[in-house]
Every structure is written in structure tokens, then in C-alpha cells.
Design an enzyme around this catalytic site. Structure first.
Site, mmCIF file in Angstrom:
data_model
loop_
_atom_site.group_PDB
_atom_site.id
_atom_site.type_symbol
_atom_site.label_atom_id
_atom_site.label_comp_id
_atom_site.label_asym_id
_atom_site.label_seq_id
_atom_site.Cartn_x
_atom_site.Cartn_y
_atom_site.Cartn_z
ATOM 1 N N ASP A 7 -1.427 -1.396 -2.803
ATOM 2 C CA ASP A 7 -0.427 -0.741 -3.646
ATOM 3 C C ASP A 7 -0.004 0.553 -2.961
ATOM 4 O OD1 ASP A 7 1.015 -0.350 -6.295
ATOM 5 O OD2 ASP A 7 -0.238 1.452 -6.255
ATOM 6 N N GLU A 22 3.511 -5.343 -2.124
ATOM 7 C CA GLU A 22 4.548 -5.435 -3.141
ATOM 8 C C GLU A 22 5.905 -5.175 -2.508
ATOM 9 O OE1 GLU A 22 5.313 -3.861 -7.725
ATOM 10 O OE2 GLU A 22 3.946 -2.787 -6.386
ATOM 11 N N ASP A 44 -3.404 2.887 -9.842
ATOM 12 C CA ASP A 44 -3.115 2.323 -8.522
ATOM 13 C C ASP A 44 -4.114 1.232 -8.143
ATOM 14 O OD1 ASP A 44 -1.022 4.128 -8.304
ATOM 15 O OD2 ASP A 44 -2.271 5.661 -7.372
#
Length: 426
Positions: free
Chosen positions: A191, A275, A356
């Protein structure tokens, strides 16, 4: 697969003058060819073929008094500038028709001698590497190279680049086989963020070095000194180079750090899941400077390219997947949360999550779920199919010609194995 290796060049005063003439001639040929194509389009005539265009703006132009000085430089960079124009037009037409991924690109534009970056490309006929390690360029001479590692194969082309800081680089394109690493059972979801550059699903945190923020005082001082200089003066040119060198130090430090972190992640993990962030959209907001300083897009590109080189897998999770809204323990959807909320408790199972770390674990779970399914499209919306990364790095050129007998590749004349500041490949 094709890789690029970049090394610093240190030309002499006379070689710099020869390079400047070659830069100018290649720029003029590019602009003349662009003007011919634009005139043909305005008059409704068919686009001239590459061979006819080469005869008109190079061969016949050398016989005219206005372009007789084109004969003073090598012909190889002039021909390559025409190929660059063809590539620019192909990218423009493919972008308009939807055949090119990414944002739309505009038509080619005229080059200026004031551009901050000048480049020349030499093919196999225009360069060679001497036994003493110097790079011989046609009608320029033997240029000293600071070799920081060996080339794994004979280069098919070399691009000489002059950046805004006044530094010369030689970028070699080599064709080599992928170096497959031993398989491992480790996988990681990442992340990306601003407070920490990355949080991994195993709990590891990669701190954000903030290279631009740390250098802001020095950059502001150099920018103020530049603004006080009279336009067109020698002092302004010196101040501009000083500012460009300060920015180059920041960019080099960031690139070196991203290379090291991306290499470590690819070597330690069999699969890496990221992502799909909307970096371009985030860079238009109030956090634009921090987003650019983090270098998310460059970090992702490096991971994809190195995964292809070392036989690893990269999975991209869709940007609309609610990774920060779902409990990674029980899967309950807890709804959106403002950025100020860094920790939260799941109302379903009572688990306490770091925002996170929870997102990184959800990214890992989404990537694993899709990878374990049968081949085909994604099972649920928002999860892209994990795939092998690109085997050809962005910006390289394919060439199937024969070798050039690169002596430093075979004899080890490239010096120390450590990486130089201008090198782009790990």
C-alpha cells in the site's frame, strides 16, 4: 529482452563542439522533415515516404548552400532523427485511433535549440567501443566513458544525451536473456502512501525519504539567484545550470533509492501486488508536490520491469477496490473513512486495524484470490488479472542485427562494478 545501460560521458572541449554541431544538424533535419509533412497535409497531398523524405532533407539538402554544413557531421544521427519523427507520428495516430494505451498524445512539434534536453542516436554503423574502453562516435572521436559495470552483451545502439545540467550520458541498448531467480513462497501486498512511502502486508514499513522536501531550501536559493540575473546574460546561464544541477541531484537520489527498494522487493518475493493509483489525478490536488516527490509511478514501473527480468509476477489491484474500507480479518465492509483516521476498530469482529497495514493485507488477498482462479477475466470487479510484467522496458528499441565486437563486454574493460549515478538498470 532489451535493457538500457546508461553511463557518464566526459568529452573534451573539441568533442563538445562536435556534439553541439551534431545536435544542431539533427534538430534541423527533424524540423525540415516535419515542415515537409505538414505542408503535404495542408495541400492535401499524400504523406512523403521515408526514403523520399531522407533524400530531400539530407541527401539533396547537403548540395544546397543553405544546408551544406550537414555534411560536416555523421549521417547516422540525421537518419535516426527522421525515424524519431516517424515514431512520433505513429504514436499520435495510434493515440487518436485508440490503439495506444495511456493518455492521448499530440502531433510532433518543432524542436528548439533552447530545449533542456538534446539527444542523438547512433546505430551499429555509427559507433564502436575501443579496447581501451573509450566510445568512438562517427565524426566526433573517442570519448571517455566512466564505466560502472560491464555490459552483458554487445549493444545494438547508443543514445548520447545532454541534460539541462550540462552532463553527457551514453545510453546503450543491449539484448540479453532474463535472469530467473530461484522461486520462493513469499508474496507481498504493498500500500503506497505519503506518511510512509509503502506499507507491506507483512508489517514492514518503507519510510518516505522526501528528497524534494529536504532540498527545498537549496532549490529556493538557486531559483532566487536565477530570477535576479538579466535575461540573456552569461551570469543567468551560469545560474540556470546551477539550478539544473540542484534539481538533478534530487532526481538522481530519488531514482537511486527507488531502484534499491524495488530490486529488494522483487528479489525477496515471488509475487508483488500493488494498487492502481490515479497518480495523475492526485498530482493535481493540494498534495501535488508530495505525490510527485514520492515517485509512485516510477516505483511501479521499476517493479514491473525487474519482475520481468527476474521471473517474478506482478498483480495490479483496481483503484476502486475498497481496500481501506474492508476488514482484513473478517471481510466486513465498514464504509469509507477520512484520511485523518489512521486506526479503526471493526464493528463486526472487534479487530483493531492500522489503516495502511489493513489496506496492504487486502491488496495481498485480492491479488492472491485472482491469481488462484482459472485463466480469463477477473472474478470480481476492480481486480486486474495478475500477469508477467513487460519483457521489453519502456523506451528501448528492438534491433535484430549482429554484434559489434564490444571489447569491454568480453575483456572486462568497464572498470568498477559499482553503479554510477546515471545508470537506469538494476
Amino acid at each position: 529482452m532489451h535493457l538500457r545501460y546508461s553511463f557518464r560521458l566526459y568529452p573534451t572541449v573539441g568533442q563538445r563542439a562536435a556534439l553541439a554541431r551534431t545536435f544542431g544538424c539533427a534538430r534541423v533535419v527533424f524540423n525540415d522533415a516535419l515542415a515537409v509533412r505538414q505542408e503535404a497535409r495542408r495541400s492535401g497531398q499524400p504523406c512523403p515516404r521515408s526514403a523520399d523524405l531522407q533524400k530531400r532533407v539530407i541527401t539533396r539538402a547537403k548540395q544546397t548552400p543553405e544546408r551544406a554544413w550537414l555534411a560536416s557531421v555523421g549521417v547516422d544521427p540525421l537518419i535516426q532523427s527522421l525515424r524519431d519523427l516517424d515514431a512520433a507520428y505513429r504514436a499520435f495516430f495510434d493515440s487518436q485511433s485508440g490503439g495506444r494505451a495511456g493518455r492521448r498524445v499530440g502531433p510532433p512539434r518543432f524542436k528548439s535549440r533552447k530545449d533542456s534536453r538534446q539527444s542523438l542516436r547512433f546505430t551499429r554503423n555509427g559507433f564502436r567501443i575501443r579496447p581501451n574502453g573509450k566510445l568512438n562516435l562517427a565524426k566526433i572521436g573517442d570519448v571517455r566513458v566512466r564505466w560502472s559495470r560491464r555490459l552483458p552483451a554487445d549493444p545494438s545502439s547508443v543514445t548520447v544525451v545532454l541534460d539541462a545540467a550540462g552532463r553527457y550520458h551514453a545510453s546503450f541498448v543491449v539484448d540479453t536473456e532474463p535472469t530467473l531467480l530461484p522461486e520462493t513462497d513469499r508474496e507481498v501486498g504493498i500500500d503506497l502512501g505519503l506518511a510512509a512511502h509503502a506499507v507491506c502486508s507483512d508489517g514492514a514499513v518503507i519510510d518516505n525519504p522526501r528528497f524534494l522536501r529536504r532540498a527545498e531550501r537549496r532549490l529556493k536559493s538557486a531559483q532566487r539567484a536565477l530570477s535576479r540575473k538579466a535575461k540573456g546574460s552569461r551570469n543567468r546561464a551560469k545560474a540556470r545550470r546551477k539550478l539544473a544541477k540542484a534539481h538533478a541531484r534530487v532526481a538522481d537520489s530519488r531514482r537511486d533509492w527507488l531502484h534499491k527498494e524495488s530490486t529488494r522487493l522483487v528479489r525477496e518475493n515471488q509475487a508483488v501486488y500493488l494498487e492502481d493509483l490515479n497518480v495523475r489525478g492526485l498530482a493535481r490536488g493540494r498534495l501535488a508536490k508530495s505525490v510527485h516527490d514520492a515517485g509512485w509511478a516510477t516505483f511501479r514501473r521499476m517493479i514491473e520491469e525487474k519482475a520481468a527480468r527476474y521471473g517474478r509476477t506482478v498483480g495490479i489491484v483496481g483503484r476502486f477496490e475498497p481496500t481501506s474500507q474492508v476488514c482484513s480479518a473478517c471481510g466486513a465492509h465498514d464504509g469509507p473513512k477520512p484520511l485523518a483516521v489512521r486506526e479503526w476498530t471493526c464493528v463486526a469482529c472487534g479487530a483493531v486495524h492500522d489503516r495502511d497495514l489493513n489496506a496492504a493485507r487486502n491488496i495481498l488477498a485480492a491479488g492472491r484470490a485472482d491469481r488462484s482462479n482459472a485463466r480469463g477475466g477477473p472474478v470480481r470487479p476492480g481486480v486486474a488479472t495478475p500477469r508477467r510484467a513487460r519483457l521489453v522496458e519502456a523506451g528501448t528499441h528492438r534491433d535484430t542485427g549482429s554484434g559489434t565486437g564490444c571489447e569491454p563486454c568480453a575483456a572486462g574493460a568497464t572498470g568498477s562494478p559499482r553503479r554510477g549515478p546515471g545508470e537506469d538498470v538494476k
